[in-house]
Design a protein around this motif. Sequence first.
Motif, PDB file in Angstrom:
ATOM      1  N   ASN A  59       0.836  -1.208   0.000  1.00  0.00           N
ATOM      2  CA  ASN A  59       0.000   0.000   0.000  1.00  0.00           C
ATOM      3  C   ASN A  59       0.870   1.256   0.000  1.00  0.00           C
ATOM      4  OD1 ASN A  59      -2.443  -1.370  -0.015  1.00  0.00           O
ATOM      5  ND2 ASN A  59      -2.506  -1.508   2.224  1.00  0.00           N
ATOM      6  N   TRP A  60       1.883   1.267   0.844  1.00  0.00           N
ATOM      7  CA  TRP A  60       2.810   2.403   0.910  1.00  0.00           C
ATOM      8  C   TRP A  60       3.548   2.536  -0.426  1.00  0.00           C
ATOM      9  CZ3 TRP A  60       7.838   2.580   4.296  1.00  0.00           C
ATOM     10  CH2 TRP A  60       8.332   3.892   4.338  1.00  0.00           C
ATOM     11  N   ASP A  63       1.314   4.054  -3.056  1.00  0.00           N
ATOM     12  CA  ASP A  63       1.145   5.474  -2.757  1.00  0.00           C
ATOM     13  C   ASP A  63       2.365   6.267  -3.198  1.00  0.00           C
ATOM     14  OD1 ASP A  63      -0.247   7.744  -1.479  1.00  0.00           O
ATOM     15  OD2 ASP A  63       1.370   7.601   0.000  1.00  0.00           O
ATOM     16  N   LYS A  67       2.869   9.246  -6.114  1.00  0.00           N
ATOM     17  CA  LYS A  67       3.500  10.532  -5.807  1.00  0.00           C
ATOM     18  C   LYS A  67       4.697  10.799  -6.713  1.00  0.00           C
ATOM     19  CE  LYS A  67       2.031  10.749  -1.011  1.00  0.00           C
ATOM     20  NZ  LYS A  67       2.429  10.718   0.392  1.00  0.00           N
ATOM     21  N   TYR A  81       1.731  15.855   1.363  1.00  0.00           N
ATOM     22  CA  TYR A  81       2.965  15.088   1.587  1.00  0.00           C
ATOM     23  C   TYR A  81       3.770  15.705   2.669  1.00  0.00           C
ATOM     24  CZ  TYR A  81       7.637  13.365   0.928  1.00  0.00           C
ATOM     25  OH  TYR A  81       8.874  12.839   1.131  1.00  0.00           O
TER      26      TYR A  81
END
Length: 81
Positions: A59-60, A63, A67, A81
Amino acid sequence: MLVAHQRLAEIFHENLKGPLSEELAIELQHCLHENAKYCWDYNTLNNQLIQARSTHDTNWEMDLLVKMDWLRRSGRLVKGY
């Protein structure tokens, strides 16, 4: 490639012809500042991506990839952020 990178190349070629005017020297400093910020932000995200992958936190990782893609296209970090 960001607009600042294109402008850096243009100013570089102007500098090959001779010394830069004060106006171009100021613009060069602005472009270098934008480039340094972009590199710092990209490397920060990339280091976090390495951590996310090493901990198998998908998940990280996803993400961070979003970004990084936004940063590459816009030159700015995603808000929040």
